[in-house]
Motif scaffolding. Structure first.
Motif, PDB file in Angstrom:
ATOM      1  N   GLU A  26      53.715  20.413 -19.746  1.00 41.08           N
ATOM      2  CA  GLU A  26      52.441  20.802 -20.329  1.00 41.08           C
ATOM      3  C   GLU A  26      51.230  20.041 -19.788  1.00 41.08           C
ATOM      4  O   GLU A  26      50.089  20.360 -20.127  1.00 41.08           O
ATOM      5  CB  GLU A  26      52.485  20.563 -21.845  1.00 41.08           C
ATOM      6  N   ARG A  27      51.428  19.032 -18.955  1.00 43.21           N
ATOM      7  CA  ARG A  27      50.370  18.059 -18.706  1.00 43.21           C
ATOM      8  C   ARG A  27      49.191  18.560 -17.878  1.00 43.21           C
ATOM      9  O   ARG A  27      48.099  18.021 -17.978  1.00 43.21           O
ATOM     10  CB  ARG A  27      50.974  16.823 -18.015  1.00 43.21           C
ATOM     11  N   ILE A  28      49.387  19.574 -17.058  1.00 47.23           N
ATOM     12  CA  ILE A  28      48.259  20.047 -16.235  1.00 47.23           C
ATOM     13  C   ILE A  28      47.435  21.016 -17.077  1.00 47.23           C
ATOM     14  O   ILE A  28      47.463  22.243 -16.925  1.00 47.23           O
ATOM     15  CB  ILE A  28      48.769  20.702 -14.934  1.00 47.23           C
ATOM     16  N   ASN A  29      46.728  20.436 -18.010  1.00 43.83           N
ATOM     17  CA  ASN A  29      45.947  21.205 -18.980  1.00 43.83           C
ATOM     18  C   ASN A  29      44.807  20.309 -19.476  1.00 43.83           C
ATOM     19  O   ASN A  29      45.063  19.295 -20.138  1.00 43.83           O
ATOM     20  CB  ASN A  29      46.836  21.645 -20.142  1.00 43.83           C
ATOM     21  N   PRO A  30      43.560  20.651 -19.173  1.00 44.08           N
ATOM     22  CA  PRO A  30      42.442  19.791 -19.569  1.00 44.08           C
ATOM     23  C   PRO A  30      42.051  19.906 -21.044  1.00 44.08           C
ATOM     24  O   PRO A  30      41.164  19.178 -21.501  1.00 44.08           O
ATOM     25  CB  PRO A  30      41.301  20.275 -18.666  1.00 44.08           C
ATOM     26  N   THR A  31      42.695  20.790 -21.788  1.00 42.53           N
ATOM     27  CA  THR A  31      42.390  20.930 -23.215  1.00 42.53           C
ATOM     28  C   THR A  31      42.678  19.615 -23.936  1.00 42.53           C
ATOM     29  O   THR A  31      43.804  19.119 -23.919  1.00 42.53           O
ATOM     30  CB  THR A  31      43.227  22.050 -23.847  1.00 42.53           C
ATOM     31  N   GLY A  32      41.672  19.038 -24.539  1.00 42.37           N
ATOM     32  CA  GLY A  32      41.838  17.777 -25.249  1.00 42.37           C
ATOM     33  C   GLY A  32      41.923  16.562 -24.345  1.00 42.37           C
ATOM     34  O   GLY A  32      42.163  15.449 -24.812  1.00 42.37           O
ATOM     35  N   ARG A  33      41.717  16.761 -23.037  1.00 43.98           N
ATOM     36  CA  ARG A  33      41.767  15.637 -22.078  1.00 43.98           C
ATOM     37  C   ARG A  33      40.435  15.609 -21.328  1.00 43.98           C
ATOM     38  O   ARG A  33      40.293  16.199 -20.259  1.00 43.98           O
ATOM     39  CB  ARG A  33      42.941  15.810 -21.118  1.00 43.98           C
ATOM     40  N   LYS A  34      39.465  14.928 -21.906  1.00 44.44           N
ATOM     41  CA  LYS A  34      38.104  14.936 -21.359  1.00 44.44           C
ATOM     42  C   LYS A  34      38.049  14.383 -19.940  1.00 44.44           C
ATOM     43  O   LYS A  34      37.313  14.890 -19.100  1.00 44.44           O
ATOM     44  CB  LYS A  34      37.170  14.143 -22.281  1.00 44.44           C
ATOM     45  N   LYS A  35      38.820  13.346 -19.686  1.00 37.65           N
ATOM     46  CA  LYS A  35      38.809  12.742 -18.349  1.00 37.65           C
ATOM     47  C   LYS A  35      39.322  13.735 -17.309  1.00 37.65           C
ATOM     48  O   LYS A  35      38.727  13.890 -16.232  1.00 37.65           O
ATOM     49  CB  LYS A  35      39.647  11.469 -18.351  1.00 37.65           C
ATOM     50  N   LEU A  36      40.412  14.403 -17.616  1.00 34.25           N
ATOM     51  CA  LEU A  36      40.967  15.382 -16.683  1.00 34.25           C
ATOM     52  C   LEU A  36      39.990  16.530 -16.474  1.00 34.25           C
ATOM     53  O   LEU A  36      39.778  16.979 -15.338  1.00 34.25           O
ATOM     54  CB  LEU A  36      42.307  15.916 -17.194  1.00 34.25           C
ATOM     55  N   ALA A  37      39.385  17.018 -17.552  1.00 35.04           N
ATOM     56  CA  ALA A  37      38.420  18.111 -17.429  1.00 35.04           C
ATOM     57  C   ALA A  37      37.256  17.710 -16.525  1.00 35.04           C
ATOM     58  O   ALA A  37      36.838  18.479 -15.649  1.00 35.04           O
ATOM     59  CB  ALA A  37      37.908  18.512 -18.812  1.00 35.04           C
ATOM     60  N   ALA A  38      36.731  16.490 -16.727  1.00 34.89           N
ATOM     61  CA  ALA A  38      35.615  16.016 -15.904  1.00 34.89           C
ATOM     62  C   ALA A  38      36.017  15.919 -14.442  1.00 34.89           C
ATOM     63  O   ALA A  38      35.250  16.296 -13.543  1.00 34.89           O
ATOM     64  CB  ALA A  38      35.123  14.670 -16.424  1.00 34.89           C
ATOM     65  N   GLU A  39      37.213  15.417 -14.187  1.00 37.38           N
ATOM     66  CA  GLU A  39      37.691  15.313 -12.805  1.00 37.38           C
ATOM     67  C   GLU A  39      37.777  16.685 -12.147  1.00 37.38           C
ATOM     68  O   GLU A  39      37.345  16.870 -10.998  1.00 37.38           O
ATOM     69  CB  GLU A  39      39.075  14.642 -12.781  1.00 37.38           C
ATOM     70  N   MET A  40      38.366  17.649 -12.856  1.00 33.31           N
ATOM     71  CA  MET A  40      38.555  18.981 -12.278  1.00 33.31           C
ATOM     72  C   MET A  40      37.222  19.661 -11.996  1.00 33.31           C
ATOM     73  O   MET A  40      37.054  20.345 -10.984  1.00 33.31           O
ATOM     74  CB  MET A  40      39.434  19.826 -13.198  1.00 33.31           C
ATOM     75  N   ILE A  41      36.256  19.477 -12.889  1.00 35.65           N
ATOM     76  CA  ILE A  41      34.926  20.044 -12.670  1.00 35.65           C
ATOM     77  C   ILE A  41      34.300  19.471 -11.401  1.00 35.65           C
ATOM     78  O   ILE A  41      33.617  20.165 -10.638  1.00 35.65           O
ATOM     79  CB  ILE A  41      34.023  19.772 -13.897  1.00 35.65           C
ATOM     80  N   GLU A  42      34.564  18.191 -11.144  1.00 33.89           N
ATOM     81  CA  GLU A  42      34.009  17.514  -9.962  1.00 33.89           C
ATOM     82  C   GLU A  42      34.812  17.793  -8.690  1.00 33.89           C
ATOM     83  O   GLU A  42      34.445  17.336  -7.610  1.00 33.89           O
ATOM     84  CB  GLU A  42      33.964  16.004 -10.212  1.00 33.89           C
ATOM     85  N   GLY A  43      35.918  18.526  -8.836  1.00 30.81           N
ATOM     86  CA  GLY A  43      36.764  18.793  -7.672  1.00 30.81           C
ATOM     87  C   GLY A  43      37.721  17.670  -7.353  1.00 30.81           C
ATOM     88  O   GLY A  43      38.256  17.593  -6.237  1.00 30.81           O
ATOM     89  N   ASN A  44      37.958  16.793  -8.305  1.00 29.83           N
ATOM     90  CA  ASN A  44      38.885  15.677  -8.147  1.00 29.83           C
ATOM     91  C   ASN A  44      40.225  16.075  -8.781  1.00 29.83           C
ATOM     92  O   ASN A  44      40.315  16.253  -9.997  1.00 29.83           O
ATOM     93  CB  ASN A  44      38.324  14.431  -8.818  1.00 29.83           C
ATOM     94  N   PHE A  45      41.279  16.175  -7.966  1.00 31.01           N
ATOM     95  CA  PHE A  45      42.573  16.629  -8.462  1.00 31.01           C
ATOM     96  C   PHE A  45      43.621  15.510  -8.436  1.00 31.01           C
ATOM     97  O   PHE A  45      44.822  15.789  -8.449  1.00 31.01           O
ATOM     98  CB  PHE A  45      43.049  17.838  -7.651  1.00 31.01           C
ATOM     99  N   ASP A  46      43.162  14.270  -8.427  1.00 25.23           N
ATOM    100  CA  ASP A  46      44.100  13.151  -8.375  1.00 25.23           C
ATOM    101  C   ASP A  46      45.042  13.149  -9.575  1.00 25.23           C
ATOM    102  O   ASP A  46      46.260  12.925  -9.433  1.00 25.23           O
ATOM    103  CB  ASP A  46      43.354  11.820  -8.315  1.00 25.23           C
ATOM    104  N   THR A  47      44.508  13.380 -10.774  1.00 28.62           N
ATOM    105  CA  THR A  47      45.348  13.380 -11.973  1.00 28.62           C
ATOM    106  C   THR A  47      46.271  14.586 -11.987  1.00 28.62           C
ATOM    107  O   THR A  47      47.432  14.491 -12.406  1.00 28.62           O
ATOM    108  CB  THR A  47      44.480  13.342 -13.248  1.00 28.62           C
ATOM    109  N   VAL A  48      45.787  15.726 -11.531  1.00 31.82           N
ATOM    110  CA  VAL A  48      46.631  16.923 -11.428  1.00 31.82           C
ATOM    111  C   VAL A  48      47.825  16.635 -10.532  1.00 31.82           C
ATOM    112  O   VAL A  48      48.981  16.950 -10.871  1.00 31.82           O
ATOM    113  CB  VAL A  48      45.821  18.118 -10.883  1.00 31.82           C
ATOM    114  N   ILE A  49      47.583  16.038  -9.394  1.00 33.75           N
ATOM    115  CA  ILE A  49      48.657  15.711  -8.453  1.00 33.75           C
ATOM    116  C   ILE A  49      49.645  14.736  -9.085  1.00 33.75           C
ATOM    117  O   ILE A  49      50.869  14.923  -9.017  1.00 33.75           O
ATOM    118  CB  ILE A  49      48.063  15.127  -7.155  1.00 33.75           C
ATOM    119  N   LYS A  50      49.118  13.695  -9.717  1.00 35.62           N
ATOM    120  CA  LYS A  50      49.965  12.696 -10.378  1.00 35.62           C
ATOM    121  C   LYS A  50      50.816  13.344 -11.464  1.00 35.62           C
ATOM    122  O   LYS A  50      52.028  13.100 -11.555  1.00 35.62           O
ATOM    123  CB  LYS A  50      49.080  11.602 -10.963  1.00 35.62           C
TER     124      LYS A  50
END
Length: 321
Positions: A26-50
């Protein structure tokens, strides 16, 4: 026997009553994960990859991929971001993927680039959703998660939720979609708010298996929402829903306690042949000092996959972190 086939470019997985429980990370989901959402908006996929690599290493059978970072103009922003996220993930791992979005245009955009046979997450019993999503399932020949709510919302009556599931299966048949490609989410309610939530879902699962003969899934951590030590509740819930007939769940595979419950249920259910996956995973197990549980080295795969071939928006609670 009901068998739902999902696949990546190189790996095919069978979801079924006679198969190991399918763990959908379930982890590749920015719902309720503000840091991940901010990263994805900026084009940063480091957390997605991890998250992709860690979930597969922990034993995920599939990965759910969601790019719903904003409620502002999602029809414009989400399709491109979901495609980008999906392409990154399927370039990293070889497990099948679940395309998770409430935006129809994003789902279709992702289907165009998805390799293998992904799972769509999801359709509800709402007429607008049925007319939008079911034609995509037919066009791309992919299975879909069917969430048991409609225009009236989520019913507290399990009989109503069963009726909605039956309606979706029947409407899918009108499009030529077989029931084995419908994976029903009966909607797990928080046990802390509704004391009968567990009993409700166990009864619903038996009916879905025996009467509709469909595979099932859920947002697993909804059951423990609002309670302390959520992972203890989740770990206890897993073998009970598997015993009642659930065949997959959207959950966090990086929680050793919960994955241990999945693997143990597979052994006791007879779907871990000769206890092979259990032995491979825990043969080097050593208890931690003081009696605490030590995490074992995860197996390469937790699911009933074979080589070759090609979390819940309508749920009542947030994912456990």
């Amino acid at each position: 026997m009901t068998r739902t086939i999902v696949a990546s470019a190189t790996r095919e997985i069978v979801i079924g009553f006679d198969q190991p429980f399918c763990v959908i990370g379930e982890r590749i989901n920015p719902t309720g994960r503000k840091k991940l959402a901010a990263e994805m908006i900026e084009g940063n996929f480091d957390t997605v990859i991890k998250d992709a690599l860690e979930q597969v290493a922990a034993g995920a059978t599939m990965l759910d991929v969601n790019a719903g970072v904003t409620s502002v103009n999602p029809n414009e922003t989400e399709p491109g971001l979901l495609v980008q996220t999906l392409e990154i993930v399927q370039g990293l791992v070889d497990v099948p993927l679940s395309i998770d979005s409430s935006v129809t245009a994003a789902i279709e955009a992702a289907l165009k680039v998805a390799k293998g046979r992904p799972l769509i997450n999801s359709v509800t019993g709402e007429e607008e959703k049925l007319e939008a999503i079911l034609p995509l399932c037919k066009k791309y020949d992919v299975p879909v998660v069917a969430i048991s709510n409609d225009e009236t919302g989520i019913s507290m009556d399990p009989d109503v939720r069963f009726a909605v599931a039956k309606k979706i299966v029947e409407r899918a048949a009108d499009y030529g979609i077989k029931s084995h490609d419908i994976v029903v989410d009966p909607l797990v309610m928080p046990i802390g708010a509704l004391g009968s939530a567990g009993l409700q879902v166990f009864a619903l699962l038996r009916r879905l298996r025996e009467e509709l003969k469909v595979n099932t899934t859920c947002g697993l951590s909804n059951i423990s929402f609002g309670l302390p030590h959520r992972h203890g509740i989740n770990a206890g819930f897993i073998p009970m829903v598997i015993g009642a007939g659930m065949t997959s769940a959207i959950m966090n595979p990086c929680r050793p306690q919960e994955m241990e419950a999945v693997r143990a249920a597979n052994v006791l259910n007879g779907t871990d042949q000769n206890c092979g996956n259990w032995i491979m995973t825990y043969r080097d197990y050593r208890p931690a000092e003081g009696g605490a549980t030590a995490a074992a080295v995860p197996a390469p795969s937790a699911g009933g996959g074979r080589r070759g071939g090609r979390a819940a928006r309508a749920g009542a609670g947030a994912r456990a972190e």
